[in-house]
Design a protein around this motif. Structure first.
Motif, short mmCIF file in Angstrom:
data_model
loop_
_atom_site.label_atom_id
_atom_site.label_comp_id
_atom_site.label_asym_id
_atom_site.label_seq_id
_atom_site.Cartn_x
_atom_site.Cartn_y
_atom_site.Cartn_z
N SER A 12 1.12 23.28 27.33
CA SER A 12 1.75 22.45 26.31
C SER A 12 1.52 20.99 26.66
CB SER A 12 3.25 22.75 26.22
OG SER A 12 3.89 22.39 27.41
N LYS A 13 1.67 20.15 25.65
CA LYS A 13 1.51 18.72 25.84
C LYS A 13 2.43 18.00 24.87
CE LYS A 13 -1.80 14.98 25.79
NZ LYS A 13 -3.16 14.55 25.50
N GLN A 18 5.37 15.16 18.29
CA GLN A 18 5.38 16.61 18.35
C GLN A 18 5.02 17.11 19.74
OE1 GLN A 18 2.40 17.38 15.43
NE2 GLN A 18 0.70 17.08 16.82
N ILE A 19 5.24 18.39 19.93
CA ILE A 19 4.78 19.06 21.14
C ILE A 19 3.66 20.00 20.72
CG2 ILE A 19 6.55 20.86 20.93
CD1 ILE A 19 6.55 21.03 23.99
N ILE A 45 -0.58 25.26 18.29
CA ILE A 45 0.57 25.19 17.40
C ILE A 45 1.24 23.84 17.65
CG2 ILE A 45 2.79 26.20 16.77
CD1 ILE A 45 1.73 28.85 17.95
N CYS A 46 1.38 23.04 16.62
CA CYS A 46 2.01 21.72 16.72
C CYS A 46 3.42 21.81 16.17
CB CYS A 46 1.21 20.68 15.94
SG CYS A 46 -0.48 20.51 16.53
N ILE A 47 4.41 21.50 17.01
CA ILE A 47 5.81 21.63 16.63
C ILE A 47 6.45 20.24 16.65
CG2 ILE A 47 8.01 22.70 17.18
CD1 ILE A 47 6.44 24.84 18.72
N TYR A 49 9.12 17.34 16.91
CA TYR A 49 10.39 17.21 17.63
C TYR A 49 11.53 17.44 16.65
CZ TYR A 49 7.80 15.24 21.54
OH TYR A 49 6.93 15.04 22.58
N GLY A 50 12.56 18.10 17.08
CA GLY A 50 13.69 18.41 16.22
C GLY A 50 13.57 19.77 15.55
N LYS A 51 12.36 20.37 15.59
CA LYS A 51 12.14 21.69 14.99
C LYS A 51 11.64 22.69 16.03
CE LYS A 51 11.26 20.14 10.33
NZ LYS A 51 10.44 20.33 9.14
N VAL A 52 11.88 22.39 17.31
CA VAL A 52 11.39 23.26 18.37
C VAL A 52 12.20 24.55 18.39
CG1 VAL A 52 11.08 23.49 20.86
CG2 VAL A 52 10.59 21.31 19.75
N ASP A 53 11.51 25.67 18.27
CA ASP A 53 12.13 26.99 18.28
C ASP A 53 11.84 27.63 19.64
OD1 ASP A 53 12.85 29.64 17.99
OD2 ASP A 53 11.89 29.89 16.04
#
Length: 71
Positions: A12-13, A18-19, A45-47, A49-53
Motif C-alpha cells: 500500500s502507499k 487516497q491510499i 485499488i484507490c481508496i 481517505y474517509g472511505k477506507v473499508d
C-alpha cells in the motif's frame, strides 16, 4: 506492506487524497464484484481517505494469502 512468513502479501502507499492498495490483477478482478465505489486499474485499488473499508482490506489480504495470488 503486510507480511506473512516473510512473504509480501499486500502493498500500500499513502497518497495526497487516497491510499493505494496493490493486491495484483487477480485480486482486483475477484473483488470488483464487491459493491464499492473505488477506482481500480492494473492491479490497484484507490481508496479515498474517509472511505477506507478495513474489512475489505482484510478480506483482500486474506484472499491473497490463501490463494497465493499477490503482487
Amino acid at each position: 506492506m503486510y507480511f506473512i512468513n516473510v512473504k509480501g502479501i499486500l502493498s500500500s502507499k499513502n497518497g495526497e487524497n487516497q491510499i493505494g492498495i496493490y493486491p495484483g490483477h487477480a485480486a482486483v478482478e475477484y473483488f470488483v464484484k464487491d459493491p464499492v465505489e473505488y477506482k481500480t486499474e492494473k492491479g490497484t485499488i484507490c481508496i479515498p481517505y474517509g472511505k477506507v473499508d478495513t474489512d475489505l482490506i482484510y478480506r483482500i489480504a486474506k484472499w491473497c494469502m490463501d490463494t497465493g495470488n499477490h503482487a
